[in-house]
Design an enzyme around this catalytic site. Sequence first.
Site, PDB file in Angstrom:
ATOM      1  N   SER A  33      11.640  44.880  44.842  1.00  0.00           N
ATOM      2  CA  SER A  33      10.583  44.413  45.735  1.00  0.00           C
ATOM      3  C   SER A  33       9.237  44.562  45.055  1.00  0.00           C
ATOM      4  O   SER A  33       9.085  45.321  44.089  1.00  0.00           O
ATOM      5  CB  SER A  33      10.588  45.220  47.034  1.00  0.00           C
ATOM      6  N   ASP A  34       8.247  43.845  45.567  1.00  0.00           N
ATOM      7  CA  ASP A  34       6.874  44.132  45.175  1.00  0.00           C
ATOM      8  C   ASP A  34       6.490  45.461  45.817  1.00  0.00           C
ATOM      9  O   ASP A  34       7.164  45.962  46.721  1.00  0.00           O
ATOM     10  CB  ASP A  34       5.952  43.004  45.620  1.00  0.00           C
ATOM     11  N   TRP A  35       5.378  46.036  45.370  1.00  0.00           N
ATOM     12  CA  TRP A  35       4.970  47.350  45.860  1.00  0.00           C
ATOM     13  C   TRP A  35       4.747  47.313  47.372  1.00  0.00           C
ATOM     14  O   TRP A  35       3.927  46.536  47.861  1.00  0.00           O
ATOM     15  CB  TRP A  35       3.701  47.796  45.149  1.00  0.00           C
ATOM     16  N   PHE A  36       5.525  48.135  48.099  1.00  0.00           N
ATOM     17  CA  PHE A  36       5.489  48.198  49.558  1.00  0.00           C
ATOM     18  C   PHE A  36       5.888  46.862  50.180  1.00  0.00           C
ATOM     19  O   PHE A  36       5.516  46.567  51.312  1.00  0.00           O
ATOM     20  CB  PHE A  36       4.110  48.649  50.064  1.00  0.00           C
ATOM     21  N   GLY A  37       6.676  46.080  49.440  1.00  0.00           N
ATOM     22  CA  GLY A  37       7.146  44.796  49.934  1.00  0.00           C
ATOM     23  C   GLY A  37       8.564  44.841  50.462  1.00  0.00           C
ATOM     24  O   GLY A  37       9.228  43.808  50.547  1.00  0.00           O
TER      25      GLY A  37
END
EC number: 3.2.1.21
Length: 818
Positions: free
Chosen positions: A203-207
């Site tokens: 995932s993207d950061w905090f995604g």
Amino acid sequence: MARVDFWHTASIPRLNIPALRMSDGPNGVRGTRFFNGIPAACFPCATALGATWDAHLLHEVGQLMGDESIAKGSHIVLGPTINIQRSPLGGRGFESFAEDGVLSGILAGNYCKGLQEKGVAATLKHFVCNDQEHERLAVSSIVTMRALREIYLLPFQLAMRICPTACVMTAYNKVNGTHVSENKELITDILRKEWNWDGLVMSDWFGTYTTSDAINAGLDLEMPGKTRWRGSALAHAVSSNKVAEFVLDDRVRNILNLVNWVEPLGIPEHAPEKALNRPQDRDLLRRAAAESVVLMKNEDNILPLRKDKPILVIGPNAQIAAYCGGGSASLDPYYTVSPFEGVTAKATSEVQFSQGVYSHKELPLLGPLLKTQDGKPGFTFRVYNEPPSHKDRTLVDELHLLRSSGFLMDYINPKIHSFTFFVDMEGYFTPTESGVYDFGVTVVGTGRLLIDNETVVDNTKNQRQGTAFFGNATVEERGSKHLNAGQTYKVVLEFGSAPTSDLDTRGIVVFGPGGFRFGAARQVSQEELISNAVSQASQASQVIIFAGLTSEWETEGNDREHMDLPPGTDEMISRVLDANPDNTVVCLQSGTPVTMPWVHKAKALVHAWFGGNECGNGIADVLFGDVNPSAKLPVTFPVRLQDNPSYLNFRSERGRVLYGEDVYVGYRYYEKTNVKPLYPFGHGLSYTTFSRSDLKITTSPEKSTLTDGEPITATVQVKNTGTVAGAEIVQLWVLPPKTEVNRPVRELKGFTKVFLQPGEEKQVEIVVEKKLATSWWDEQRGKWASEKGTYGVSVTGTGEEELSGEFGVERTRYWVGL
């Protein structure tokens, strides 16, 4: 299945499974620290590299990126970015190569090939439709399956054909109502099954937004650590049969496969970060910067400039190095070269400077103008657990900094008790001119700026939301004070970390314990600056205007509101052109298109993007003719914002954005509607001239099913008909026959770059698979359709000359796959 911190996966010593390190990213390997990190090579931004149209150069860039990653102890590079610029306003538009999937995909594939040849894992991102910053965590991109396939997935598909990457990063957004990180159709059905790809999906950061849905969809790794959605939550999901054990095994297996994939690098855990900065690397960065400069206009051949004639340099981008955009792409470069420095180094006659106008969005950083108490450049950074009001505070850390902007998301000190801590930043400022100075403070947290113990800026109460630091920060609060030239003033910023802020952070991901930025500038009349520049320009024999945008204006976390240059810039350029139209060159820097209401007055215009470490030298190489420009635009420059196809549909409205232009993105729209852009996709001039002739198209016999192995080959003779050596970019376009659905007038299907001495002629060959050259996505069948008919071929390059040919498709066939 989740990380232990921002940049590392978890190790399991008892099983001899090491931690892996990852690093951004798009135009350089930053390492593990946003704040006070080890310097790195900064490459030209992706649109600049896209403008080179040079697959071989991108392969070299990827190889150097691999060396830089190894030096930083990183197994994985979080790049390249291959989203599509459906609007000129996208805050991260500069991070992607092109508005066209073929150009973007081929360049990205070669970049990844060079990177992975070094043993470092590449990460294609952001999969998919992560094309705006507004409400990026929550917005749903409403897009037809045809547009999704033909426009937005295409660069990923083509890059994978050249180099199956070790990793893919999912986008923050939703696609048609489902977050990509939990979208089984995209991750499993298309990426893994249809394209037969077996790498790791992160995932993207905090995604990551769910536990079971993300795991079941195929998301292997939640980023960053410590986990929010796995750990005990995942254990509960498994025990309740929300996640089957074999599904969990698949996710773990992909992580272990990546561990094995990068194992030959031999990078130890907690590897020290090093700087390379080798001479050969500087040469490559300079070459990349120069080859990205687009010659947009050159009436009367006023370029190249004369080194032996006096030069007047004007403009806000002259004495700063606009080397990269903002956000994840930002890093601390080994060094930078401003355009003024690049010009001065080459000129053999006098070079003068006039500011013309200032274009900063926030006040210029004060740090480089400060000195410490013992006379060193910069300021001290003293950290405490207690606020300034607390008596007998204990100092827990002290640093010496030069840059008065810092994002503390990865700042760690074991003596700090919690996320709530306080910093005193102290330096001494001796102005060279008397006058009223403006001071500004932007914080993720709280900040109070004092000069000789007098509060000049108070950004601690009634704070207002701004856009800096990924949208986490306040607006820049300002104050003013009269200062005398030659007098030394004590400057202190009292900073409190993020929890001390009174901003409403609901809906905002707060990255770490905060951030700070403080700057200053002497108040000066804009009219005075412009008038001085005009007066000097009227008497000058050669004038160069350097203007454009910087990382303040183009940055992750914030889309631009308009295409205009910063306030006052257009007026300055226009008035200087009026004063000396025959000897003035305009050089713009931006990662995405800008408006140019004065362009009809300019005889010479170049576009230089954000050029990395060597931006100033690369620009100067082209301006003086040491490098013959060959770059072509990777994005369309519209006359005005209203002309671009996404104008009515670019922002989140009640949680969704409609991709209403469908497949008519960029040049596809302008050509279909006969809307004339300011400068079209693929435009770019040279100091020499080329001819193209003798186009031949050959095809292979058709098979019953359409697969790889049916190439279309175009050969053409290219000759340098001028007096200067130079490179030509040959572009191959395919024009479809009439079908049951609307299709673009033509689409780019291939390209190549050839270097020729004066008078030299070479045969150039471009090969494209028939299925890729002819197909559109049939939503009813859920397959690509290559329809029977006669297809036109157009070959273009520098200048207006166009060669035409055709080839036939004998029968309609359908296919799926890579």
